[in-house]
Design an enzyme around this catalytic site. Structure first.
Site, PDB file in Angstrom:
ATOM      1  N   GLU A 170      41.202 -10.587 -61.238  1.00 17.12           N
ATOM      2  CA  GLU A 170      39.892 -10.628 -60.459  1.00 17.12           C
ATOM      3  C   GLU A 170      38.877 -10.309 -61.387  1.00 17.12           C
ATOM      4  O   GLU A 170      37.853 -11.037 -61.298  1.00 17.12           O
ATOM      5  CB  GLU A 170      39.843  -9.909 -58.967  1.00 17.12           C
ATOM      6  CG  GLU A 170      40.784 -10.398 -58.122  1.00 17.12           C
ATOM      7  CD  GLU A 170      40.675 -11.814 -57.746  1.00 17.12           C
ATOM      8  OE1 GLU A 170      39.643 -12.397 -57.820  1.00 17.12           O
ATOM      9  OE2 GLU A 170      41.766 -12.289 -57.277  1.00 17.12           O
ATOM     10  N   GLY A 198      30.313 -29.112 -36.597  1.00 16.96           N
ATOM     11  CA  GLY A 198      29.725 -27.994 -36.279  1.00 16.96           C
ATOM     12  C   GLY A 198      28.313 -28.018 -36.809  1.00 16.96           C
ATOM     13  O   GLY A 198      27.939 -26.827 -36.981  1.00 16.96           O
ATOM     14  N   THR A 252      25.868 -32.119 -31.107  1.00 19.86           N
ATOM     15  CA  THR A 252      26.022 -31.994 -29.673  1.00 19.86           C
ATOM     16  C   THR A 252      24.819 -31.199 -29.041  1.00 19.86           C
ATOM     17  O   THR A 252      24.211 -31.582 -28.259  1.00 19.86           O
ATOM     18  CB  THR A 252      27.319 -31.203 -29.071  1.00 19.86           C
ATOM     19  OG1 THR A 252      28.251 -31.872 -29.895  1.00 19.86           O
ATOM     20  CG2 THR A 252      27.432 -31.444 -27.793  1.00 19.86           C
ATOM     21  N   ASP A 260      43.013 -21.266 -58.227  1.00 13.76           N
ATOM     22  CA  ASP A 260      42.035 -21.766 -59.134  1.00 13.76           C
ATOM     23  C   ASP A 260      42.268 -22.855 -59.656  1.00 13.76           C
ATOM     24  O   ASP A 260      41.424 -23.520 -59.995  1.00 13.76           O
ATOM     25  CB  ASP A 260      42.360 -20.445 -60.232  1.00 13.76           C
ATOM     26  CG  ASP A 260      41.798 -19.122 -59.500  1.00 13.76           C
ATOM     27  OD1 ASP A 260      41.292 -18.945 -58.562  1.00 13.76           O
ATOM     28  OD2 ASP A 260      42.379 -18.181 -60.139  1.00 13.76           O
ATOM     29  N   PRO A 270      28.465 -33.423 -41.041  1.00 16.10           N
ATOM     30  CA  PRO A 270      29.669 -32.733 -40.925  1.00 16.10           C
ATOM     31  C   PRO A 270      29.867 -32.039 -39.493  1.00 16.10           C
ATOM     32  O   PRO A 270      28.994 -31.889 -38.800  1.00 16.10           O
ATOM     33  CB  PRO A 270      29.829 -31.531 -42.031  1.00 16.10           C
ATOM     34  CG  PRO A 270      28.554 -32.101 -42.719  1.00 16.10           C
ATOM     35  CD  PRO A 270      27.646 -32.767 -41.918  1.00 16.10           C
TER      36      PRO A 270
HETATM   37  P1  ADP Z   1      28.847 -30.682 -33.684  1.00 15.19           P
HETATM   38  O1  ADP Z   1      28.539 -31.604 -32.449  1.00 15.19           O
HETATM   39  O2  ADP Z   1      27.763 -31.115 -34.795  1.00 15.19           O
HETATM   40  O3  ADP Z   1      30.029 -30.880 -34.209  1.00 15.19           O
HETATM   41  P2  ADP Z   1      28.035 -28.512 -31.919  1.00 15.19           P
HETATM   42  O4  ADP Z   1      26.641 -29.113 -31.663  1.00 15.19           O
HETATM   43  O5  ADP Z   1      28.898 -28.832 -31.075  1.00 15.19           O
HETATM   44  O6  ADP Z   1      28.324 -29.279 -33.383  1.00 15.19           O
HETATM   45  O7  ADP Z   1      27.885 -27.158 -32.644  1.00 15.19           O
HETATM   46  C1  ADP Z   1      28.943 -26.126 -32.181  1.00 15.19           C
HETATM   47  C2  ADP Z   1      28.038 -24.754 -32.249  1.00 15.19           C
HETATM   48  O8  ADP Z   1      27.555 -24.365 -33.461  1.00 15.19           O
HETATM   49  C3  ADP Z   1      26.883 -24.543 -31.310  1.00 15.19           C
HETATM   50  O9  ADP Z   1      27.612 -24.490 -30.063  1.00 15.19           O
HETATM   51  C4  ADP Z   1      26.154 -23.622 -31.793  1.00 15.19           C
HETATM   52  O10 ADP Z   1      26.603 -22.317 -31.310  1.00 15.19           O
HETATM   53  C5  ADP Z   1      26.663 -23.692 -33.189  1.00 15.19           C
HETATM   54  N1  ADP Z   1      25.380 -24.300 -33.992  1.00 15.19           N
HETATM   55  C6  ADP Z   1      25.662 -25.469 -34.833  1.00 15.19           C
HETATM   56  N2  ADP Z   1      24.419 -25.653 -35.474  1.00 15.19           N
HETATM   57  C7  ADP Z   1      23.580 -25.015 -34.879  1.00 15.19           C
HETATM   58  C8  ADP Z   1      22.142 -24.809 -35.053  1.00 15.19           C
HETATM   59  N3  ADP Z   1      21.503 -25.662 -36.064  1.00 15.19           N
HETATM   60  N4  ADP Z   1      21.664 -23.793 -34.625  1.00 15.19           N
HETATM   61  C9  ADP Z   1      22.229 -22.991 -33.717  1.00 15.19           C
HETATM   62  N5  ADP Z   1      23.406 -23.011 -33.622  1.00 15.19           N
HETATM   63  C10 ADP Z   1      24.137 -23.888 -34.003  1.00 15.19           C
HETATM   64 ZN    ZN Z   2      41.844 -16.438 -59.278  1.00 16.49          ZN
END
Ligand code: ADP
Ligand code: ZN
Length: 606
Positions: free
Chosen positions: A426, A207, A211, A502, A205
């Site tokens: 809630e 983030g 990278t 919900d 997924p």
């Molecule tokens: P992707 O390429 O999977 O979309 P990135 O490598 O660009 O994600 O990650 C985006 C940011 O999220 C990174 O710059 C870092 O700050 C944070 N991050 C994501 N995964 C980690 C991890 N396992 N450890 C530390 N920071 C992370």
């Molecule tokens: Zn609700």
């Protein structure tokens, strides 16, 4: 200079330039010639004849062009009806010629119209070629280099990203460690005859640190890192993407050993479906990529890492052995992973000593590494906003809520009656959850509106990450989701729009139980739906007949209805606690899980 002899840029550009240059010269050269012509009146012309000064004459229908002796000046005058003109000219000893060469010499004219354009064209070509050559490997590529890959080179540096910067993701790091080892000591591998995979596909997924991992491989191995996004290859002109791919690989081979990272490879690597009107440019780019990957032998030190969150959409040719033959899953972090990521990022900010990252990690279930990094930053911003110098746990908790539900709407106007309805809604969720065994404990309940549109929410936090969910647990979840609406019904006897979210979630769960988890007797273990992109929201597509669809819908409704009734029953039976808790929440606006439990238990002991 090889590139000049076999131009890799589309030839059309060169032809266009030649055409332009020739055109300009054809327009300019008559102007140059004309500038040398002086217009005079007919009287002057006659006087010159009388003075026997005329040298050459060209008589046209509308004008007469002539030269005078001992001068290079060309004169021009309008033609008049002058029957004796030829006789007078003859008497004056002038030469009649068909046409006067207007430019000084035929040689110059030839030079201007043919040689000069070609010279300029050659010079331009050389200039362009030089420009392209000089850009090679340069970090700041210029717009002039068409079809030029903009791969950025990261020179290895001591402060580059290391594996230790990437928290969690131990499995991914393990399989990438081998590549690092290979880059350090290729001989160890070639001695045995083993060859490294040419390409490694990082799948997961957004983030989750794909990278980062790729950069960390380069950082650990101390080799250059080329990075490029798949979408950068797709250009407006057909053929450009392919030439960028060639260029990228040429640069990489020169800098080997090195890491080439292609982010979002699905932008070029989508399945070629052969449909009419398909994206030609994308296919050409993909073909070029496949060719390049076949082209270099293993063990030449170029390792291609690519990232995608849509692995199922990739062309099979790309994932077959010999290309991206290794797949490294980079999943959402588990509880321990989240805690580790929080700690890594918390190093960059000042935190109070008593911050319990374990709790924060538990609250942030289902978040990605990027979101966790964002949570830390939000917390730091909040600390600054409230004039503190260190980040406290409350900042982190609040920023999780910001990421989940948006900012607090400070000046949202809710009438008293509305506030009361939201309180009951809630507490309805929380009470139904608490009254069922196995539900995640309530962490916090609040009726402060959020920018996401939520008027309040109940936060439940699991002790540990759940991998498996039983049928009963799923049903209890649905019951909890219907609890809000059920409270409105039990207390006010009418319903509001507040339950739309919900309803959405309950439906999705019930639907998955029926179509994907095989939790009904009717459909047994038959898949009625397939997930199309598991990493991006998990959309599903139905794969059953229209009749079955009807049956599914009926089943989904029945499942939700059953749980809704259960929730109503629970709340009716505990009406006293419902009122007490709702009043308490109405007064306080935010209550913690332990406050909630205290009131709940206090009632019980009485
Ligand atoms: P992707 O390429 O999977 O979309 P990135 O490598 O660009 O994600 O990650 C985006 C940011 O999220 C990174 O710059 C870092 O700050 C944070 N991050 C994501 N995964 C980690 C991890 N396992 N450890 C530390 N920071 C992370
Ligand atoms: Zn609700």
């Amino acid at each position: 200079m090889k590139e000049v002899k076999s131009p890799k840029k589309p030839l059309i550009y060169y032809y266009l330039i030649v055409l332009l240059v020739i055109l300009v010269f054809n327009m300019v050269s008559p102007l140059i010639a004309n500038a040398r012509v002086k217009e005079v009146d007919y009287g002057t012309f006659m006087r010159m004849i009388e003075e026997k000064n005329i040298d050459e004459v060209e008589v046209g229908d509308s004008q007469i062009v002539f030269t005078v002796k001992d001068s290079k000046q060309i004169y021009k005058t309008g033609a008049m009806t002058d029957p004796n003109l030829s006789e007078r000219l003859y008497a004056a000893g002038a030469t009649f010629s068909k046409e006067i060469e207007r430019s000084t010499s035929p040689l110059l004219s030839f030079f201007l119209t043919f040689v000069l354009p070609i010279l300029i064209f050659i010079a331009l070509g050389q200039y362009m070629a030089k420009k392209m050559m000089s850009q090679e490997g340069g970090p700041n590529a210029m717009a002039f280099g068409m079809g030029k890959s903009n791969a950025k080179v990261y020179v290895p540096s001591t402060d580059g990203i290391r594996f230790s910067d990437v928290a969690g993701e131990d499995e991914a790091k393990e399989s990438l460690a081998e590549i690092v080892d290979y880059l350090h000591n290729p001989k160890k591998y070639s001695d045995v005859g083993a060859s490294m995979p040419k390409g490694v596909l990082l799948v997961g997924p957004p983030g989750t640190g794909k990278t980062m991992l790729a950069k960390a491989v380069a950082g650990e191995a101390g080799v250059p890192f080329f990075s490029m996004s798949g979408s950068e290859f797709v250009e407006m002109f057909v053929g450009m993407g392919a030439s960028k791919v060639r260029d990228l690989f040429r640069q990489a081979k020169e800098k080997a050993p090195c890491i080439v990272f292609i982010d979002e490879i699905d932008a070029i690597g989508k399945k070629r479906d052969g449909q009419l009107g398909g994206n030609d440019e994308r296919e050409q780019t993909l073909n070029q990529l496949l060719t390049e990957m076949d082209g270099f032998e293993g063990n030449n030190g170029v390792i291609i890492l690519a990232a995608t969150n849509r692995p199922e959409s990739l062309d099979p040719a790309l994932t077959r052995p010999g290309r991206f033959d290794r797949r490294v899953p980079v999943e959402l972090p588990d509880l321990a992973g989240r805690e580790a990521i929080l700690r890594v990022h918390a190093k960059k900010i000042k935190t109070a000593d008593n911050v319990d990252f374990h709790t924060i990690a538990r609250m942030a279930a289902g978040t990605s590494g990027a979101e966790l990094a964002n949570i830390i930053n939000e917390a730091a911003l909040r600390a600054v906003r409230s004039g503190r110098t260190v980040v406290e746990e409350a900042d982190l908790e609040e920023s999780i809520e910001v990421v989940i539900a948006g900012y607090q709407k400070k000046n949202a106007i809710m009438t008293d009656a509305e506030k009361r309805v939201v309180s009951y809604h809630e507490i309805g969720h929380a009470l139904v959850a608490a009254m069922q065994s196995g539900s995640a404990p309530v962490q916090k309940i609040t009726i402060i509106p959020r920018t996401s549109g939520a008027l309040g929410y109940t936060m439940q936090v699991e002790e540990n990450d759940k991998v498996l969910l039983t049928k009963e647990e799923l049903e209890n979840k649905i019951a909890t989701l219907t609890g809000g609406r059920a409270a409105e019904e039990v207390v006010f006897g009418q319903v509001t729009t507040g339950a739309s979210n919900d309803i959405e979630q309950a439906t999705r769960l019930a639907r998955a139980m029926v179509t994907r988890y095989g939790m009904t007797d009717e459909f047994d273990m038959v898949a009625m739906e397939t997930v199309t992109n598991q990493y991006l929201g998990g959309d599903t597509s139905l794969s059953c007949s229209a009749d079955t669809q009807k049956e599914i819908d009926r089943k989904v409704v029945a499942t939700v209805k059953e749980q809704h009734e259960k929730a109503r029953r629970i709340l009716t039976e505990n009406r006293g606690k419902l009122d007490e808790l709702a009043n308490y929440l109405y007064e306080k606006e935010t209550i913690t899980g332990s406050e909630f439990m205290k009131i709940l238990k206090g009632e019980e002991t009485v």
